[in-house]
Design a protein around this motif. Structure first.
Motif, PDB file in Angstrom:
ATOM      1  N   LEU A  48      15.889  -8.534   3.125  1.00 30.05           N
ATOM      2  CA  LEU A  48      15.700  -7.295   2.356  1.00 30.05           C
ATOM      3  C   LEU A  48      14.586  -7.464   1.329  1.00 30.05           C
ATOM      4  CD1 LEU A  48      19.444  -6.270   1.830  1.00 30.05           C
ATOM      5  CD2 LEU A  48      17.769  -5.184   3.359  1.00 30.05           C
ATOM      6  N   ILE A  49      14.503  -8.655   0.757  1.00 28.81           N
ATOM      7  CA  ILE A  49      13.425  -8.915  -0.199  1.00 28.81           C
ATOM      8  C   ILE A  49      12.071  -8.857   0.501  1.00 28.81           C
ATOM      9  CG2 ILE A  49      12.370 -10.721  -1.640  1.00 28.81           C
ATOM     10  CD1 ILE A  49      15.257 -11.581  -2.371  1.00 28.81           C
ATOM     11  N   SER A  60      11.150  -5.370   1.167  1.00 23.59           N
ATOM     12  CA  SER A  60      10.761  -4.626  -0.033  1.00 23.59           C
ATOM     13  C   SER A  60       9.303  -4.900  -0.428  1.00 23.59           C
ATOM     14  CB  SER A  60      11.697  -4.972  -1.201  1.00 23.59           C
ATOM     15  OG  SER A  60      11.469  -6.300  -1.655  1.00 23.59           O
ATOM     16  N   TYR A  61       8.773  -6.068  -0.035  1.00 24.43           N
ATOM     17  CA  TYR A  61       7.376  -6.405  -0.317  1.00 24.43           C
ATOM     18  C   TYR A  61       6.439  -6.046   0.828  1.00 24.43           C
ATOM     19  CZ  TYR A  61       8.474  -8.768  -4.685  1.00 24.43           C
ATOM     20  OH  TYR A  61       8.871  -9.040  -5.972  1.00 24.43           O
TER      21      TYR A  61
END
Length: 440
Positions: A26-27, A30-31
């Motif tokens: 998810l990180i 997100s980027y």
């Protein structure tokens, strides 16, 4: 509650690992998955990763590539270097993805990323598929987390299983991982090692006090002489890994060896500290038993005359307990004077860590607890001094040194902090030593 959950779900529990992997995906999402815009070279192994990362970047840059690097010691974007304050080989996913986003914005095309077994298992490299995956070597480490060498090897293999469809494995033909990883599917495999059967190989290694040379060859009948401005025959192995990796991008053996001729090493890796003193001082990020042995042997080999070899040793908290007695045994076998002290205790009791290191010291080596007692025994053969306070231990090492001696300050390398139960505190051993030596 947090302590209870940790007991119920330890670090290597499947549910906890699954949670790590989901969070890290998810990180990365997100980027915007910045690694997809880069050609990634991933480097894993027990020892030599940081130096190999540095060598790969050093070879690629003269060929016109804009390269970024992330390693235990530093972050580097096209030659602009900043320390890695986390002291982690595989930084957390947020730090890594932010860094890669900066790398893309800077116009870099290639990223060389150091990968730890913990980071691979926990998915900290989420969204990253390397074009080249490299293994340096495998020695006993992190068994507190992985349980067995087989599980440790499987963890490292995750880097190779993440390769792009046209990706290349770079394997050490002299290491136990070679046969285990050869069967992992990839478009290409390049081997390196000391045998002529390896795709890139070395012979006639000559190690000096501050350099090492070798004759290199390839299966394509390329020949070249390699001269490194850093000591240690083991650095030939790191150079071979880097040369094999960069050959994927069309760098010839001659071009690679010419580039490495100006490589001056990585901060904190057998780094000399020179302030006009009459004895040699080195700092090194020595972690594994294998690294302790190689580093001490390299320094011993560089010494001339009848000087003594002194080592400041310790062990990291919350991990790698299995190595502690081995460190004590190796240091007291290879050095004349060993001082065992605090390193990065994290949440563990520093005194307990020191005791576990000392448990490996042979009965024939006296363990003393005061500087004065140590001074009286230094001419009687090997001696080991227990000093809990690292600053006091540094002072004792410097006070014991005589002209012609060699001192190794192991464990911290280029770190700029120390990890303690109460959090991260400033600790820059390179600067501490420079200041003390300049005042002496």
């Amino acid at each position: 509650m947090k302590a209870l959950l940790k007991r119920l779900f330890p670090d290597n529990h499947p549910l906890r690992i699954a949670a790590h992997r989901l969070k890290n995906q998810l990180i990365a999402l997100s980027y915007g998955y910045p690694a997809k815009k880069l050609i990634v070279i991933g480097v894993t192994g027990s020892d030599g990763k940081t130096t190999t990362v540095g060598m790969i970047g050093h070879i690629l840059r003269p060929s016109g590539k804009k390269v970024a690097m992330v390693s235990t010691a530093y972050f580097d974007i096209d030659g602009v270097v900043e320390p890695n304050p986390t002291q982690k080989t595989s930084v957390d996913a947020g730090t890594l993805q932010r860094f890669l986003k900066r790398v893309v914005a800077s116009g870099c095309t290639h990223a060389v990323i150091e990968a730890s077994s913990h980071g691979l298992v926990q998915g900290r490299l989420a969204g990253i598929r390397p074009s080249v995956a490299v293994i340096t070597n495998l020695s006993m480490e992190h068994l507190d987390y992985h349980g067995t060498m087989e599980e440790y090897m499987l963890a490292k293999a995750l880097l190779f299983r993440a390769l792009t469809a046209d990706g290349t494995k770079v394997l050490n033909a002299d290491d136990r991982t070679y046969h285990a990883y050869s069967g992992i599917p990839s478009a290409k495999t390049i081997s390196y090692g000391m045998r002529e059967t390896a795709d890139v190989h070395a012979s006639s290694i000559v190690s000096g006090p501050s350099s090492v040379t070798a004759n290199l060859g390839t299966k394509n009948n390329e020949r070249a002489s390699l001269s490194l401005r850093i000591p240690g025959s083991f650095n030939i192995e790191n150079a071979l890994a880097a040369i094999a990796s960069t050959s994927v991008f069309g760098v010839t053996l001659n071009e690679a060896t010419q580039a490495l001729a100006s490589f001056t090493g990585v901060a904190g890796r057998i780094e000399p500290i020179v302030e006009g003193q009459s004895f040699a001082v080195y700092i090194d990020f020595t972690v594994t038993p294998r690294a302790y042995e190689q580093t001490l042997l390299t320094i011993r080999e560089s010494m001339k005359g009848s000087g003594k070899l002194l080592v400041l040793a310790g062990s990291c908290g919350d991990r790698m307990r299995e190595k502690r007695p081995l460190v004590g045994e190796i240091c007291t076998r290879l050095a004349d004077i060993t001082i065992v002290t605090n390193e990065d205790p994290y949440t563990e009791d520093p005194e307990k860590i020191i005791d576990e290191v000392l448990s490996g010291v042979p009965a024939s080596v006296p363990i003393v607890r005061s500087f004065e007692e140590c001074k009286t025994k230094t001419d009687l053969g090997h001696v080991c001094l227990r000093l809990s306070d690292r600053m006091n231990a540094i002072d004792a090492m410097l006070a014991l040194a005589k002209p012609g001696d060699a001192l190794l300050f192991a464990g911290k390398g280029s770190d700029v902090t120390m990890m303690t139960k109460t959090g991260q505190i400033p600790w820059n051993e390179r600067e501490i030593l420079r200041e003390k030596l300049a005042r002496s």
